[in-house]
Design a protein around this motif. Structure first.
Motif, mmCIF file in Angstrom:
data_model
loop_
_atom_site.group_PDB
_atom_site.id
_atom_site.type_symbol
_atom_site.label_atom_id
_atom_site.label_comp_id
_atom_site.label_asym_id
_atom_site.label_seq_id
_atom_site.Cartn_x
_atom_site.Cartn_y
_atom_site.Cartn_z
ATOM 1 N N UNK A 128 0.842 -1.209 0.000
ATOM 2 C CA UNK A 128 0.000 0.000 0.000
ATOM 3 C C UNK A 128 0.871 1.250 0.000
ATOM 4 N N UNK A 129 1.871 1.232 0.844
ATOM 5 C CA UNK A 129 2.762 2.412 0.913
ATOM 6 C C UNK A 129 3.503 2.599 -0.410
ATOM 7 N N UNK A 130 3.976 1.508 -1.010
ATOM 8 C CA UNK A 130 4.702 1.617 -2.272
ATOM 9 C C UNK A 130 3.814 2.139 -3.385
ATOM 10 N N UNK A 131 2.523 1.729 -3.401
ATOM 11 C CA UNK A 131 1.600 2.237 -4.421
ATOM 12 C C UNK A 131 1.415 3.733 -4.273
ATOM 13 N N UNK A 132 1.252 4.193 -3.040
ATOM 14 C CA UNK A 132 1.099 5.628 -2.811
ATOM 15 C C UNK A 132 2.378 6.378 -3.167
ATOM 16 N N UNK A 133 3.532 5.794 -2.851
ATOM 17 C CA UNK A 133 4.796 6.429 -3.195
ATOM 18 C C UNK A 133 4.983 6.507 -4.702
ATOM 19 N N UNK A 134 4.587 5.457 -5.401
ATOM 20 C CA UNK A 134 4.703 5.465 -6.859
ATOM 21 C C UNK A 134 3.827 6.546 -7.465
ATOM 22 N N UNK A 135 2.615 6.704 -6.948
ATOM 23 C CA UNK A 135 1.721 7.770 -7.426
ATOM 24 C C UNK A 135 2.297 9.139 -7.128
ATOM 25 N N UNK A 136 2.891 9.291 -5.934
ATOM 26 C CA UNK A 136 3.473 10.582 -5.569
ATOM 27 C C UNK A 136 4.732 10.878 -6.374
#
Length: 436
Positions: free
Chosen positions: A337-345
């Motif tokens: 979940x954190x990696x998905x948000x980081x990728x979007x950011x």
């Protein structure tokens, strides 16, 4: 009948001879023609050879010119290569010249101070020499007066000697005429001889004094010459020092101007860099704020995960089993979940911002047994951080250049208390968005 054969021979001879003459004439003509042809051919060949030699000389001259031009071009090319190398070396040394110019400024200032001190010392020495010169001139004048006085006394002594000699001669003449005055004349003669001896002694003393005065005058003149040479040398040094001070002043002004220009340029670059960093910091702070705001929303209510300041913290119990660095399924889900948000950011952060996600591993102060896979807490914290990074890059496709794994062991505790709750808080994985 006997005359018949002889007549036939004469007729045969008369018949052969004109033919022979004609044949010889024809042969001579042929020979002359051949010689003429040979001479013409030889002349033509000579002219041809001469022309070819001239052409060959011209070609040799042209070839020499071309060789010389080629050598000049090669020398010019070598010179251009050397100048290019020198220019590159000059460009490489321009940076060093700035530091050297600053060092030279200090040297110039020290040299100027030394020259000023030397100039002051030379001025004092020159004043002392001038005073000594004036004193020497006064001594020379006094000695000159004494010499004149000695000469005057010597002349008077010589005059007295001449008078005494004349008186002695008169007395000797009078002694031959007046025998009655012989005793008186003898006394006068003895007196005159005594005076003559005294005057001779005085004259010898005057000559000795005169020689001594001459020696003193020569010594004083030599001393005056030496003093004048010292004064001339001091004046030349003073002049050279002035020229050197002016040259050093010009060099110092040039160096100061260069340093001032370099300082202004550096200040401008530092100001531009500061403004750029401020903008990047503001942008990164904005993205960090947005990131942690969304992370707070995403992780709200989840056990073992919390946002603390500019980072969010995972409890090790959520991600790993005790004394293990292998991610648990629940830990993989939360990291995903954190990696998905980081990728979007990451797609929204401008490329000029050099950001990185730092994964920090922490443990409590309980030492490991040393018999397991990891020798101490430091290796365990490093292995856990590296396990998170490898999962994000290998399984989730996160850019490896934007990740950094660090292990702190038990040396960065959240709380120093030695309780089960405190130790649980110290066992954690932190993710922080920061600059490289």
């Amino acid at each position: 009948m006997a005359l018949s054969p002889r007549g036939a021979g004469n007729r045969f001879s008369a018949t052969i001879w004109p033919g022979f003459v004609d044949a010889m004439t024809a042969l001579l003509m042929v020979l002359m023609f051949v010689l003429t042809i040979f001479m013409v051919v030889q002349s033509v060949l000579r002219d041809t050879i001469t022309t070819q030699d001239s052409e060959l000389d011209a070609l040799s001259t042209q070839l020499a010119g071309l060789a010389e031009a080629l050598a000049l071009e090669q020398a010019r090319a070598s010179d251009l290569e050397g100048r290019l190398t020198g220019a590159e070396a000059l460009v490489a040394t321009l940076g060093a010249d700035l530091a050297a110019s600053r060092a030279r400024i200090g040297e110039y200032e020290a040299q100027v101070a030394g020259l000023l001190a030397a100039r002051a010392a030379d001025a004092a020495a020159q004043a002392e020499l001038q005073a000594r010169l004036q004193g020497s001139e006064a001594d020379l004048a006094a000695l000159t007066l004494a010499l004149d006085e000695s000469r005057r006394k010597a002349e008077e002594t010589l005059t007295l000697l001449a008078a005494a000699e004349a008186a002695r001669r008169e007395l000797e003449g009078a002694a031959t005429q007046k025998s009655t005055d012989e005793e008186r004349l003898a006394a006068l003669l003895a007196l005159a001889e005594q005076k003559l001896s005294q005057e001779r002694l005085v004259s010898a003393e005057g000559a000795r004094k005169l020689a001594l005065l001459n020696e003193q005058i020569a010594a004083l003149r030599a001393q005056l010459g030496a003093l004048q040479a010292v004064l001339d040398e001091s004046a030349a040094r003073d002049k050279a020092a002035k020229v050197q001070i002016e040259a050093l002043g010009a060099q110092l002004n040039t160096a100061l101007a260069q340093v001032a220009a370099e300082q202004r340029k550096r200040a401008d670059l530092e100001e531009a860099e500061r403004k750029r960093l401020e903008l990047e910091t503001k942008d990164l702070a904005r993205y960090r704020s947005e990131f942690f705001g969304r992370m707070s929303e995403l992780l709200a209510g989840r056990e073992g995960v919390q946002v603390v300041g500019d980072r969010f913290v995972f409890s090790s119990e959520v991600l790993f089993a005790p004394a293990s660095a292998d991610l648990a399924p629940e830990g993989r889900a939360q990291i995903a979940r954190v990696a998905a948000l980081l990728t979007e950011l990451a797609g929204q952060i401008p490329p000029e911002i050099d950001w990185v996600i730092r994964v920090d591993g922490h443990t409590d102060s309980t030492p490991l047994s040393g018999t397991g896979l990891y020798a101490d807490n430091w290796e365990l914290s490093q292995a856990r951080a590296l396990s998170v990074v490898r999962y994000m890059t290998g399984s989730l496709g996160f850019p490896p250049a934007r990740l950094a794994a660090t292990g702190f062991g038990e040396y960065r505790p959240v709380t120093p208390e030695n309780t089960p709750e405190a130790r649980a808080q110290n066992r954690r994985i932190e993710l922080k968005l920061t600059e490289r």
